[in-house]
Design a protein around this motif. Sequence first.
Motif, PDB file in Angstrom:
ATOM      1  N   SER A   1       0.851  -1.185   0.000  1.00  0.00           N
ATOM      2  CA  SER A   1       0.000   0.000   0.000  1.00  0.00           C
ATOM      3  C   SER A   1       0.890   1.239   0.000  1.00  0.00           C
ATOM      4  N   VAL A   2       0.607   2.145  -0.928  1.00  0.00           N
ATOM      5  CA  VAL A   2       1.369   3.389  -1.033  1.00  0.00           C
ATOM      6  C   VAL A   2       0.474   4.535  -0.562  1.00  0.00           C
ATOM      7  N   SER A   3       0.964   5.308   0.387  1.00  0.00           N
ATOM      8  CA  SER A   3       0.205   6.440   0.915  1.00  0.00           C
ATOM      9  C   SER A   3       1.063   7.692   0.902  1.00  0.00           C
ATOM     10  N   VAL A   4       0.401   8.858   0.948  1.00  0.00           N
ATOM     11  CA  VAL A   4       1.116  10.131   0.956  1.00  0.00           C
ATOM     12  C   VAL A   4       0.637  10.972   2.137  1.00  0.00           C
ATOM     13  N   ASN A   5       1.525  11.817   2.635  1.00  0.00           N
ATOM     14  CA  ASN A   5       1.218  12.709   3.748  1.00  0.00           C
ATOM     15  C   ASN A   5       1.387  14.147   3.270  1.00  0.00           C
ATOM     16  N   THR A   6       0.310  14.909   3.239  1.00  0.00           N
ATOM     17  CA  THR A   6       0.340  16.268   2.696  1.00  0.00           C
ATOM     18  C   THR A   6       0.795  17.298   3.724  1.00  0.00           C
ATOM     19  N   SER A   7       0.983  16.901   4.965  1.00  0.00           N
ATOM     20  CA  SER A   7       1.344  17.846   6.016  1.00  0.00           C
ATOM     21  C   SER A   7       2.661  18.560   5.696  1.00  0.00           C
ATOM     22  N   GLY A   8       2.634  19.886   5.759  1.00  0.00           N
ATOM     23  CA  GLY A   8       3.834  20.679   5.527  1.00  0.00           C
ATOM     24  C   GLY A   8       4.174  20.921   4.080  1.00  0.00           C
ATOM     25  N   LEU A   9       3.402  20.386   3.152  1.00  0.00           N
ATOM     26  CA  LEU A   9       3.675  20.568   1.727  1.00  0.00           C
ATOM     27  C   LEU A   9       2.926  21.786   1.185  1.00  0.00           C
ATOM     28  N   ALA A  10       3.569  22.495   0.264  1.00  0.00           N
ATOM     29  CA  ALA A  10       2.939  23.640  -0.373  1.00  0.00           C
ATOM     30  C   ALA A  10       2.064  23.180  -1.527  1.00  0.00           C
ATOM     31  N   ALA A  11       1.128  24.023  -1.910  1.00  0.00           N
ATOM     32  CA  ALA A  11       0.279  23.700  -3.060  1.00  0.00           C
ATOM     33  C   ALA A  11       1.149  23.550  -4.309  1.00  0.00           C
ATOM     34  N   GLY A  12       0.769  22.609  -5.163  1.00  0.00           N
ATOM     35  CA  GLY A  12       1.520  22.369  -6.391  1.00  0.00           C
ATOM     36  C   GLY A  12       1.642  20.891  -6.685  1.00  0.00           C
ATOM     37  N   THR A  13       2.496  20.550  -7.638  1.00  0.00           N
ATOM     38  CA  THR A  13       2.724  19.163  -8.047  1.00  0.00           C
ATOM     39  C   THR A  13       3.990  18.638  -7.380  1.00  0.00           C
ATOM     40  N   HIS A  14       3.856  17.538  -6.681  1.00  0.00           N
ATOM     41  CA  HIS A  14       4.990  16.903  -6.000  1.00  0.00           C
ATOM     42  C   HIS A  14       5.190  15.512  -6.621  1.00  0.00           C
ATOM     43  N   GLN A  15       6.444  15.156  -6.865  1.00  0.00           N
ATOM     44  CA  GLN A  15       6.735  13.883  -7.523  1.00  0.00           C
ATOM     45  C   GLN A  15       7.788  13.085  -6.762  1.00  0.00           C
TER      46      GLN A  15
END
Length: 206
Positions: free
Chosen positions: A140-154
């Motif tokens: 299972s692959v999950s992501v954590n958006t905490s602390g990330l700025a708006a935009g595209t993250h790769q």
Amino acid sequence: LFVSATATVPAGSPTSTQSLPVTAYCDTRAVSLSHAFSAADAGTRYLVVKLDSSGTTTEYLESDASNVAFLGPYNVVAGPLLEVAPAQLTFNATIGGGNPAAQPLAITNGGGGTFTWTASDDRTWISVAPASGSPGASCSVSVNTSGLAAGTHQGTVTVTAPGAGGSPQQVPVTLELVAGPVLDVSPASLTFSAAPGGPVPASQQL
């Protein structure tokens, strides 16, 4: 003598004949042949060895058994082959809206035998669980958006299976993070002036 070898299969087989890059020069009638079969060769295989000179004249005849040798049969078993699906993962989220749901990666063996695999990521906001296993399982692959700025993250998830064909497999991970609604109030303060017993001051808008 120039020795050539061709891999073939019993008559009636749906598999086509395959030419093998096996050549050797010799001064005697004794030669050694070797060939590394690939996963595409899985099944029953024979080697047809034909003797010929390096010139343009063909010395062997298909009907002349003394110039043609049939070696085999060889039972070629396909080795393990790492297969990972899907080929890429995309997550969509809104800042302040929580993390998106985790997505699975299916890890299978497209060949024979077996293997064990490990999975890793290259970004702190990506998590993979479990980090190892056997074919037929998924991670299972999950992501954590905490602390990330708006935009595209790769980022990338890499699945490795030592000894298996197709290893390692890299799965690109894309996180599309958009800004959420922001409450904006103006003006920052309101001031009303009135005299005791006087009229009520006019209303003001926010």
